[in-house]
Design a protein around this motif. Structure first.
Motif, short mmCIF file in Angstrom:
data_model
loop_
_atom_site.label_atom_id
_atom_site.label_comp_id
_atom_site.label_asym_id
_atom_site.label_seq_id
_atom_site.Cartn_x
_atom_site.Cartn_y
_atom_site.Cartn_z
N ASN A 1 -4.42 25.71 7.39
CA ASN A 1 -5.24 24.56 7.76
C ASN A 1 -6.04 24.11 6.55
OD1 ASN A 1 -7.56 23.04 9.04
ND2 ASN A 1 -6.15 23.39 10.71
N GLY B 1 -14.02 8.04 5.37
CA GLY B 1 -13.07 8.27 4.29
C GLY B 1 -11.66 8.50 4.81
N ILE B 2 -11.57 9.15 5.98
CA ILE B 2 -10.25 9.43 6.55
C ILE B 2 -9.59 8.13 7.00
CG2 ILE B 2 -9.14 10.46 8.59
CD1 ILE B 2 -11.21 12.82 8.05
N LEU C 1 -7.07 15.18 6.81
CA LEU C 1 -7.28 15.41 8.24
C LEU C 1 -7.70 16.87 8.41
CD1 LEU C 1 -4.15 13.49 9.38
CD2 LEU C 1 -6.42 13.06 10.32
N GLN C 2 -8.97 17.08 8.75
CA GLN C 2 -9.52 18.44 8.80
C GLN C 2 -8.88 19.30 9.89
OE1 GLN C 2 -11.82 19.82 6.66
NE2 GLN C 2 -11.39 17.96 5.54
N SER C 3 -8.37 18.65 10.93
CA SER C 3 -7.84 19.41 12.05
C SER C 3 -6.36 19.75 11.88
CB SER C 3 -8.04 18.62 13.34
OG SER C 3 -7.51 17.33 13.20
N LEU D 1 4.19 7.99 9.31
CA LEU D 1 3.88 6.57 9.50
C LEU D 1 5.09 5.70 9.20
CD1 LEU D 1 0.33 6.17 7.91
CD2 LEU D 1 0.93 6.75 10.25
N MET E 1 -2.77 4.21 3.00
CA MET E 1 -1.36 4.61 3.18
C MET E 1 -0.53 3.49 3.78
SD MET E 1 -1.47 8.30 4.94
CE MET E 1 -2.79 9.37 4.46
N ARG F 1 0.82 -1.22 0.00
CA ARG F 1 0.00 0.00 0.00
C ARG F 1 0.85 1.26 0.00
NH1 ARG F 1 -4.76 -1.92 4.22
NH2 ARG F 1 -6.08 -2.93 2.65
N GLN G 1 -1.57 2.92 14.35
CA GLN G 1 -1.32 4.21 13.68
C GLN G 1 -2.62 4.86 13.22
OE1 GLN G 1 1.48 2.85 10.66
NE2 GLN G 1 3.18 3.83 11.74
N PRO H 1 -6.99 12.25 16.60
CA PRO H 1 -6.88 13.69 16.29
C PRO H 1 -8.14 14.26 15.64
CG PRO H 1 -4.93 12.51 15.52
CD PRO H 1 -5.90 11.48 15.99
N GLU H 2 -8.77 13.48 14.75
CA GLU H 2 -9.96 13.97 14.07
C GLU H 2 -11.15 14.11 15.02
OE1 GLU H 2 -10.70 14.97 10.49
OE2 GLU H 2 -8.74 15.47 11.31
N PHE I 1 -9.10 10.73 -3.44
CA PHE I 1 -10.52 10.46 -3.27
C PHE I 1 -11.38 11.64 -3.73
CE2 PHE I 1 -7.94 8.37 -0.12
CZ PHE I 1 -8.43 7.07 -0.08
N SER J 1 -11.19 25.28 16.29
CA SER J 1 -10.96 26.51 15.54
C SER J 1 -9.76 26.36 14.62
CB SER J 1 -10.74 27.68 16.49
OG SER J 1 -9.52 27.50 17.18
N ARG J 2 -8.95 25.34 14.88
CA ARG J 2 -7.84 25.08 13.97
C ARG J 2 -8.35 24.47 12.67
NH1 ARG J 2 -3.70 21.40 16.60
NH2 ARG J 2 -5.36 20.78 17.98
N GLU J 3 -9.61 23.98 12.74
CA GLU J 3 -10.16 23.32 11.56
C GLU J 3 -10.50 24.31 10.46
OE1 GLU J 3 -13.40 20.72 12.61
OE2 GLU J 3 -12.13 19.63 14.00
N HIS K 1 -2.90 8.42 14.79
CA HIS K 1 -2.63 9.52 13.88
C HIS K 1 -3.86 10.04 13.15
CE1 HIS K 1 1.74 9.45 14.33
NE2 HIS K 1 1.69 8.14 14.25
N PHE K 2 -4.94 9.28 13.14
CA PHE K 2 -6.10 9.69 12.35
C PHE K 2 -7.39 9.78 13.18
CE2 PHE K 2 -2.97 8.02 9.51
CZ PHE K 2 -3.00 8.89 8.43
N SER L 1 -8.88 22.95 6.12
CA SER L 1 -10.29 23.31 6.04
C SER L 1 -10.49 24.68 5.41
CB SER L 1 -10.93 23.25 7.42
OG SER L 1 -10.23 24.11 8.29
N ARG M 1 0.01 14.21 -0.85
CA ARG M 1 0.07 13.17 0.18
C ARG M 1 0.22 11.79 -0.45
NH1 ARG M 1 -5.06 12.22 4.15
NH2 ARG M 1 -5.95 11.45 2.21
N GLU N 1 -10.26 5.26 5.69
CA GLU N 1 -9.91 4.55 4.46
C GLU N 1 -8.59 5.08 3.89
OE1 GLU N 1 -12.52 5.04 1.05
OE2 GLU N 1 -12.48 2.88 0.76
N ALA N 2 -8.44 6.41 3.91
CA ALA N 2 -7.20 7.02 3.41
C ALA N 2 -6.01 6.51 4.23
CB ALA N 2 -7.29 8.54 3.47
N ASN O 1 -10.62 13.34 1.71
CA ASN O 1 -10.26 12.56 2.90
C ASN O 1 -8.99 13.04 3.58
OD1 ASN O 1 -12.50 11.13 2.24
ND2 ASN O 1 -11.45 9.28 1.63
#
Lengths: 349, 222
Positions: free
Chosen positions: A137, B122-123, A94-96, A109, B130, A81, B136, B144-145, A88, B220-222, B140-141, A139, A153, B125-126, A92
């Motif tokens: 960011n 989806g996140i 990471l929004q934050s 990773l 990877m 992988r 992980q 945090p999300e 996508f 707010s970082r979003e 990592h996903f 978003s 990415r 899945e992404a 997809n």
């Protein structure tokens, strides 16, 4: 090289078994930009996920560079992988997190040293032309910018294959074009084999060299874009071609033609390559002494090959028309006879 | 002053507040240490999760449901033998803490579960595409999300815990809620009851305010 061999995929659902894929086979050669087109529910989304085993086949084999990936152990599958990037429709990301953090994720990773991550992320953002957004960011980005982050990415680990799951379907036409250009650049400059799925024929026309048309879990036809585009075998393929070249005759014109009492026949001609330059219609009138009129004509270019469609009405007796039809076929032009019925057109094949 | 109006010494009030903070703090720390991993397990072992496992999921799911079905005041008494084994006594603040942890852990597990389920599939899945390992993916996903939502979940859990500490008075757990119950309500000391309820309101406002602030800062970082 990706080989999908006789793959079927079934899902259990409340209403019984759903066949997402039925005996699908296709081969993506190294360096291809291979497009799979189909309406939603055709199974293309399941198909693209076979290649990194996000979906496991119920039957059949999936080979990547000769290895049957369905037999890989979990650690080996994770290694595989890392060599296959994926982007996508909904990005997809990471929004934050920031653009940097998103692009760095696959490297983190892989426990790449921080200094090397910095360098690689900058390189990637330079490639996708998003260097100025490095600390923004995600978003706060536009759709096209988000997809660029997604692409950066996906490329972080230098994959040899890139999977695109409706990567441009959420984008406006102008942004779509810029992303398609970027995909072309990736294919050309980084030698990445691309497998993409879409429901938009123009995506296929713009960047793919090969195409497979899917419907109801089956691959209906596949080949080079020129073959499939120039000589579509199935109704669905024709309807996709029509989204790029709409060669239907307007209703008012069709009614006028129907009212004409004399003997005539309407041909749809598809020219390809250098044939497009030959004076076919001139020869019909000069050598066969038959009147003809052009009802519709268009021309486009697919991968440097001229491709044109013409709808021509030829006047004369049935016997003479048969001769003309034979002459056109012998000239290497793909010809169809159109039967008009009150504004709607039917085809005889 | 306080003695005159409320019938208890100010010292008693400070001790009670200290006990409440003690039970809240340790209840939250221990409950989170148990509840967050359980919530993660629920999320990843459910159908379609990254480590789908029917046995583990069913086991945790039912256990949580059973513990959550028992009213806190009954749970408090029912687990006394276990409490004795763990902290060596059946009464007092520490004993109450054991039952509070039993009460809050399954509650937090559910809150954490629902926060994690909000994360876009989806996140995940992404992340899998990877080549991320399950650990992980979580670290990592998934976490945090879900962070902003998790903070609000913990805030809700903490306020739930505050309500439970009042009942811990039944086994001598002490705390502000206990003052309201035993001195105020049971001895018809209305001023005291009102005063302690006001203190509890202040507690709730502070907790919710802090939770909202932290969550907003993350989001707010979003």
């Amino acid at each position: 090289m990706i080989e999908i061999q006789n793959v079927s995929k079934r899902f259990d659902s409340a209403s019984g078994e759903v066949h997402a894929l039925r005996q699908v086979s296709l081969t993506v050669e190294k360096g291809d930009i291979f497009g799979v087109i189909g309406f939603s529910g055709a199974g293309k989304s399941t198909l693209v996920r076979l290649v990194n085993l996000l979906e496991r086949p119920s039957e059949g084999r999936v080979l990547v560079d000769g290895t049957d990936i369905t037999t890989l152990s979990k650690p080996d599958l994770r290694m595989l992988r890392k060599n296959i990037g994926m982007i996508f429709q909904q990005f997809n990301l990471l929004q934050s997190k920031s653009v940097f953090q998103n692009v760095a994720a696959p490297l983190v990773l892989n426990k790449v040293p921080k200094k090397d991550i910095d360098k690689r992320v900058k390189e990637l953002l330079h490639f996708v032309e998003l260097e100025d957004k490095i600390h923004t960011n995600v978003s706060k980005l536009s759709g096209g910018q988000k997809q660029r982050v997604g692409i950066a990415r996906a490329l972080a680990t230098n994959p040899s294959i890139l999977l695109c799951d409706e990567a441009t379907s959420a984008l406006d036409p102008k942004t779509t074009d810029s992303i398609l250009e970027l995909l072309k650049k990736i294919n050309r400059e980084l030698n990445v084999t691309i497998l993409l799925i879409t429901h938009e024929m123009h995506v296929i026309c713009d960047i793919c060299n090969k195409v497979a048309v899917m419907d109801n879990g089956r691959v209906l036809e596949q080949g080079t874009v020129l073959q499939v585009f120039g000589n579509p075998q199935h109704k669905i393929t024709r309807s996709f071609v029509k989204t790029v070249i709409d060669d239907s005759i307007p209703g008012s014109l069709a009614r006028e033609i129907l009212e004409y009492q004399g003997e005539n026949r309407i041909f749809r001609l598809r020219f390809q390559g250098n044939i497009a330059g030959k004076p076919l219609l001139y020869r019909i009138s000069a050598e066969y002494h038959m009147e003809n009129s052009i009802l519709f004509a268009t021309v486009c270019e697919l991968q440097g090959v001229v491709f044109s469609v013409m709808i021509v009405q030829v006047f004369g007796s049935a016997q003479r028309l048969d001769e003309v039809q034979q002459f056109i076929e012998d000239s290497g032009v793909y010809v169809e006879v159109l039967h008009l019925t009150g504004g709607e057109e039917d085809r005889n094949d | 002053m306080i003695e005159q109006y409320l019938g208890i010494t100010s010292e008693q009030m400070v001790i009670a507040a200290g006990q409440t903070v003690y039970m809240l703090f340790w209840g939250l720390v221990l409950g989170s240490l148990l509840g967050i991993p359980l919530g993660i397990l629920l999320t990843i072992t459910r159908k379609g999760g990254i480590l789908q496992n029917k046995v583990v999921y069913t086991l945790i799911n039912y256990t949580i449901n059973i513990v959550r079905s028992v009213p806190y005041i009954i749970l408090l008494v029912a687990i006394m033998p276990l409490t004795k084994i763990i902290v060596g006594t059946r009464i007092g603040t520490q004993a109450a803490l054991v039952s509070l942890v039993f009460y809050i852990t399954p509650f937090l597990s559910r809150l954490v579960e629902s926060s994690l389920l909000e994360v876009d599939k989806g996140i995940i899945e992404a992340a899998e595409a990877m080549g991320a390992t399950p650990v992980q993916v979580i670290w990592h996903f998934l976490l945090p999300e879900a962070l902003g939502s998790l903070i609000l979940s913990l805030t809700t859990g903490t306020i739930g815990l505050l309500g439970a500490t009042a009942m811990a008075g039944a086994i001598g757990g002490g705390g502000v809620g206990n003052l309201a119950l035993t001195y105020g309500y049971q001895q018809f000391n209305t001023p005291l009851m009102v005063a302690t309820v006001i203190v509890l309101i202040v507690f709730v406002q502070l907790i919710q305010g802090l939770g909202n602030y932290l969550s907003k800062r993350v989001r707010s970082r979003e």
